[in-house]
Design a protein around this motif. Structure first.
Motif, mmCIF file in Angstrom:
data_model
loop_
_atom_site.group_PDB
_atom_site.id
_atom_site.type_symbol
_atom_site.label_atom_id
_atom_site.label_comp_id
_atom_site.label_asym_id
_atom_site.label_seq_id
_atom_site.Cartn_x
_atom_site.Cartn_y
_atom_site.Cartn_z
ATOM 1 N N HIS A 143 0.815 -1.216 0.000
ATOM 2 C CA HIS A 143 0.000 0.000 0.000
ATOM 3 C C HIS A 143 0.847 1.264 0.000
ATOM 4 C CE1 HIS A 143 1.115 -0.743 4.178
ATOM 5 N NE2 HIS A 143 0.919 0.538 4.415
ATOM 6 N N ARG A 144 2.140 1.128 0.204
ATOM 7 C CA ARG A 144 3.019 2.291 0.336
ATOM 8 C C ARG A 144 3.460 2.793 -1.035
ATOM 9 N NH1 ARG A 144 5.827 2.648 5.600
ATOM 10 N NH2 ARG A 144 7.412 3.776 4.412
ATOM 11 N N ALA A 145 3.616 4.096 -1.150
ATOM 12 C CA ALA A 145 4.033 4.703 -2.421
ATOM 13 C C ALA A 145 5.444 4.277 -2.809
ATOM 14 C CB ALA A 145 3.951 6.229 -2.320
ATOM 15 N N ASP A 146 6.267 3.935 -1.821
ATOM 16 C CA ASP A 146 7.655 3.571 -2.107
ATOM 17 C C ASP A 146 7.847 2.062 -2.233
ATOM 18 O OD1 ASP A 146 7.201 2.908 0.526
ATOM 19 O OD2 ASP A 146 8.955 3.932 1.343
ATOM 20 N N TYR A 147 6.768 1.293 -2.443
ATOM 21 C CA TYR A 147 6.876 -0.171 -2.445
ATOM 22 C C TYR A 147 7.780 -0.682 -3.565
ATOM 23 C CZ TYR A 147 5.677 -5.092 -2.803
ATOM 24 O OH TYR A 147 5.751 -6.459 -2.880
ATOM 25 N N ASP A 156 13.074 -3.154 -5.259
ATOM 26 C CA ASP A 156 14.346 -3.044 -5.989
ATOM 27 C C ASP A 156 15.524 -3.050 -5.020
ATOM 28 O OD1 ASP A 156 13.070 -2.966 -8.422
ATOM 29 O OD2 ASP A 156 13.086 -0.768 -8.569
ATOM 30 N N ARG A 157 15.387 -2.331 -3.928
ATOM 31 C CA ARG A 157 16.473 -2.286 -2.943
ATOM 32 C C ARG A 157 16.692 -3.662 -2.313
ATOM 33 N NH1 ARG A 157 14.798 1.945 1.224
ATOM 34 N NH2 ARG A 157 16.861 1.502 2.118
ATOM 35 N N LEU A 158 15.595 -4.389 -2.082
ATOM 36 C CA LEU A 158 15.734 -5.726 -1.503
ATOM 37 C C LEU A 158 16.449 -6.659 -2.479
ATOM 38 C CD1 LEU A 158 15.197 -7.764 0.748
ATOM 39 C CD2 LEU A 158 12.934 -8.177 -0.267
ATOM 40 N N LYS A 159 16.077 -6.622 -3.757
ATOM 41 C CA LYS A 159 16.763 -7.468 -4.744
ATOM 42 C C LYS A 159 18.248 -7.130 -4.826
ATOM 43 C CE LYS A 159 13.441 -6.900 -7.946
ATOM 44 N NZ LYS A 159 12.717 -6.959 -9.232
ATOM 45 N N THR A 160 18.567 -5.848 -4.757
ATOM 46 C CA THR A 160 19.981 -5.440 -4.763
ATOM 47 C C THR A 160 20.707 -5.990 -3.542
ATOM 48 O OG1 THR A 160 19.457 -3.428 -6.009
ATOM 49 C CG2 THR A 160 21.530 -3.443 -4.753
ATOM 50 N N PRO A 196 9.046 -0.836 6.201
ATOM 51 C CA PRO A 196 9.873 -1.734 5.379
ATOM 52 C C PRO A 196 11.372 -1.512 5.551
ATOM 53 C CG PRO A 196 8.766 -0.095 4.011
ATOM 54 C CD PRO A 196 8.163 0.003 5.376
ATOM 55 N N GLU A 197 11.765 -0.340 6.067
ATOM 56 C CA GLU A 197 13.189 -0.114 6.330
ATOM 57 C C GLU A 197 13.705 -1.104 7.378
ATOM 58 O OE1 GLU A 197 15.317 1.980 4.821
ATOM 59 O OE2 GLU A 197 13.682 2.531 3.451
ATOM 60 N N VAL A 198 12.869 -1.453 8.333
ATOM 61 C CA VAL A 198 13.266 -2.435 9.349
ATOM 62 C C VAL A 198 13.467 -3.792 8.694
ATOM 63 C CG1 VAL A 198 12.498 -3.667 11.415
ATOM 64 C CG2 VAL A 198 12.206 -1.184 11.255
ATOM 65 N N PHE A 199 12.587 -4.167 7.783
ATOM 66 C CA PHE A 199 12.754 -5.441 7.079
ATOM 67 C C PHE A 199 14.081 -5.473 6.331
ATOM 68 C CE2 PHE A 199 12.383 -8.519 3.727
ATOM 69 C CZ PHE A 199 11.671 -9.569 4.302
ATOM 70 N N LEU A 200 14.420 -4.392 5.636
ATOM 71 C CA LEU A 200 15.682 -4.339 4.893
ATOM 72 C C LEU A 200 16.875 -4.438 5.831
ATOM 73 C CD1 LEU A 200 14.891 -1.517 2.310
ATOM 74 C CD2 LEU A 200 15.378 -3.908 1.758
ATOM 75 N N GLU A 201 16.821 -3.705 6.924
ATOM 76 C CA GLU A 201 17.941 -3.710 7.875
ATOM 77 C C GLU A 201 18.171 -5.113 8.452
ATOM 78 O OE1 GLU A 201 20.054 -1.357 8.552
ATOM 79 O OE2 GLU A 201 19.104 0.621 8.651
ATOM 80 N N ILE A 202 17.097 -5.756 8.890
ATOM 81 C CA ILE A 202 17.243 -7.062 9.527
ATOM 82 C C ILE A 202 17.636 -8.123 8.504
ATOM 83 C CG2 ILE A 202 16.037 -8.888 10.771
ATOM 84 C CD1 ILE A 202 16.786 -6.501 12.525
ATOM 85 N N THR A 203 17.136 -8.031 7.283
ATOM 86 C CA THR A 203 17.562 -8.968 6.243
ATOM 87 C C THR A 203 19.059 -8.837 5.990
ATOM 88 O OG1 THR A 203 15.388 -8.897 5.190
ATOM 89 C CG2 THR A 203 17.222 -9.677 3.844
#
Length: 625
Positions: free
Chosen positions: A34-38, A43-47, A244-251
């Motif tokens: 639902h977020r505008a930056d989804y 893309d950042r997660l794939k990177t 989602p920044e928390v998801f990226l950080e913890i991943t």
């Protein structure tokens, strides 16, 4: 025409992304779509995943391939765990390699190094209040030392498990410090409120975790003037997984640890990761979406790694952490079988296995998809009596009264109790009393005053280890239990530990006792040899593979617990006598359950039949083919 990957590594990454993408993207779409930056987040997660895969050492990439080809590696009966605090077992990380001969002698092949990442100074909840996910506790060593331990374990065919706390960080973590300094980006990493209005509304339905020492679930932070969500202690700030920044950080943290050689990530306090007003904020559906997505990330960038999800909850809540419904086979690879532990101690106190059989037969499936249990009977933590009123009612007893009885019995205050334990966290509103104590002390060894009582206590300990080694999953031996170490009352003299009775069952390793384990006739040496034998026989018994169904049986003999492991090549019937007297079971009934040879795989010996019956000694155990 599709562009070809630039290298073999790129091709492998693309294949694994395609394999696990269907497990990953729908979860993230549901959580963050639902977020505008989804799209940018994806893309950042794939990177990040690609970068982590490229950085993965060559020997670990080879291990990835091996485990892709042998996906059941962690379900095999040669896997058995040993759990310890680094300082209390060895001293430092550099000291662990010289202790591996002892662990190998015992028969353990999976080592859980209890919290080793950098904690906050002072009270750190036993090391679970982490201020830096990328550094090791300096009292134990360095990240390079941890990598050397991982390498030493791989060379012996052993696995390394470490803790990764997902629900919270220490308030001293760099993210929390930036939040306290007023950075709005990092304030959104946590759950912070300008007033206590919304926290009070949440607390109407929240359950206090530590009502004695840390009442409430929110803490006022004077530096920011805000209220911070603190489920456990005021120094542990809950992360905002809706960001989602928390998801990226913890991943990123998770894959960094994977690339250091960690095989098993024990994901701590996962039940509390998602908050919803009007609920207990435990085991919400989004928790399972997050955990499935995190596992998919591991399968893409570090597929040799598996996830152990720490959720000490009732059976109906626990099973989803191993994947149920749309998460089947896609979430945790391991989860603690808390109910097996609770029911073992319940049956030991009552000498009655009816509730044990009822709970394990009605609440748990015979087999799991791509997952199995971590079976245990003691650990560093307390025992909470997770017995519901409904399960107690099925036996026509009061749930509240029975939970109270178990607390009194294992505290040692109930008349005739053989146990010596201590209360941890008494809640006067609910009369909930959790219990702490070592396996040996709770099983009666500390209170034993004569040879017969000592013998009974030792057999209770060995029966327990034979149970968790055969039920299904990876059995976890907690440090010192193999030597029947007793409660350590010295914690009361340590100001850093005196407030927390769980240190009662966190003794230092007794290396003097360990040195005589093969020659002495002491309870410690006899216990070691017994546990060693159990693990050796487990490794030699293919019916105990985690993928083999477990069927609870109902013998018509009071105090006996029985289950069948239904392997393709034949059935193994496991029997345990929880009473203090001899029991006799009809051989015809055993044959009807699938016993063919009357050979005990545990003793590796034939079992005699007397007058048509098989006899079990007090606290006896058999694995019958």
């Amino acid at each position: 025409m599709a562009r070809r990957p630039a290298s073999w590594d790129d091709e492998v990454f693309a294949l694994r992304l395609a394999r696990s993408g269907p497990d990953l993207w729908p979860m993230l779409q549901a959580l963050y779509g639902h977020r505008a930056d989804y799209a940018k987040f994806c893309d950042r997660l794939k990177t990040l995943l690609r970068k982590s895969w490229k950085a993965r050492p060559a020997d670990l990439k080879r291990l990835d391939l091996k485990r892709d080809l042998e996906p059941d590696w962690f379900q095999r009966p040669d896997r058995a765990g040993y759990v310890f605090y680094i300082d209390r077992f060895a001293g430092t990380l550099q000291d662990i390699p010289e202790k591996l001969d002892y662990i190998e002698d015992l028969g353990a092949t999976y080592l859980h190094l209890m919290p080793c990442l950098m904690p906050r100074p002072g009270d750190s909840d036993g090391g679970y209040s982490i201020m830096d996910y990328r550094a090791v506790n300096p009292a134990f060593g360095t990240m390079e030392d941890l990598e050397e331990v991982a390498t030493a374990l791989r060379e012996r065919g052993m696995n390394l498990c470490i803790d990764l706390v997902l629900n919270h960080t220490a308030k001293e973590h760099a993210w929390a410090q930036a939040a306290r300094a007023g950075d709005p980006k990092y304030q959104d990493y946590y759950l912070m409120f300008d007033t206590d209005e919304l926290p009070k509304r949440f607390e109407e339905t929240l359950v206090e975790i530590f009502p004695e020492h840390a009442p409430g679930s929110f803490t006022h932070d004077p530096e920011t003037g805000k209220w911070v969500w603190t489920t456990f202690y005021d120094h542990q700030w809950d992360l905002n997984w809706a960001n989602p920044e928390v998801f990226l950080e913890i991943t990123d943290v998770m894959l960094n640890l994977a690339n250091k050689g960690v095989d098993v990530l024990r994901l701590d306090a996962v039940a509390f990761m998602w908050k919803r007003l009007g609920t207990r904020c435990q085991s919400e559906p989004e928790v399972h979406m997050l955990l499935q997505a995190l596992r998919a990330c591991s399968r893409i960038a570090a597929p040799a790694v598996i996830h152990l999800e720490e959720a000490i909850v009732a059976p109906a809540e626990m099973l989803p952490y191993l994947g149920r419904g749309r998460h089947d086979g896609k979430e945790g690879n391991l989860a603690y079988h808390n109910s097996l532990m609770v029911q073992f101690w319940n049956a030991l106190a009552t000498r009655d296995t009816r509730m044990m059989a009822h709970v394990l037969a009605t609440h748990f499936p015979p087999v799991l998809t791509n997952a199995t249990y971590a079976t245990y009977l003691r650990c560093h933590d307390d025992i909470g009596w997770a017995i519901t009123d409904e399960d107690a009612g099925a036996l026509h007893i009061s749930g509240a009264a029975h939970r109270s009885y178990l607390s009194d019995f294992y505290e040692g205050s109930f008349p005739g109790s053989f146990a010596r334990g201590a209360v941890f966290q008494y809640n006067p509103e609910t009369n909930d009393k959790r219990i702490t104590g070592s396996f040996a002390s709770l099983a009666g060894l500390e209170a034993a005053t004569d040879p017969a009582a000592t013998e009974a206590a030792l057999h209770r300990i060995l029966m327990g280890h034979a149970l968790m080694a055969s039920f299904g999953g990876i059995p976890l031996v907690y440090m010192g239990d193999e030597l029947a170490l007793l409660n350590d009352y010295g914690y009361r003299d340590d100001p850093a530990h005196a407030h927390d009775s769980r240190w009662l069952n966190r003794p230092r390793m007794d290396w003097a006792q360990a040195a005589t384990r093969h020659s002495a006739d002491t309870p410690a040496a006899r216990c070691f040899r017994g546990v060693k034998h159990i693990l050796a026989r487990r490794a030699a018994t293919p019916e105990l593979h985690g993928g083999v169904p477990t069927e609870i049986l109902h013998p018509a003999v009071a105090g006996l617990f029985a289950f069948a492991r239904r392997a393709p090549a034949g059935t193994l019937v496991c029997l345990f006598n929880f009473t203090d007297s001899w029991s006799h079971l009809d051989a015809g009934w055993l044959q009807a359950q699938g016993v063919r040879l009357f050979h005990d795989a545990l003793a590796d010996a034939a079992v005699p039949i007397y007058d048509g019956n098989v006899a079990l000694a007090p606290q006896g155990r058999l694995w019958l083919r």
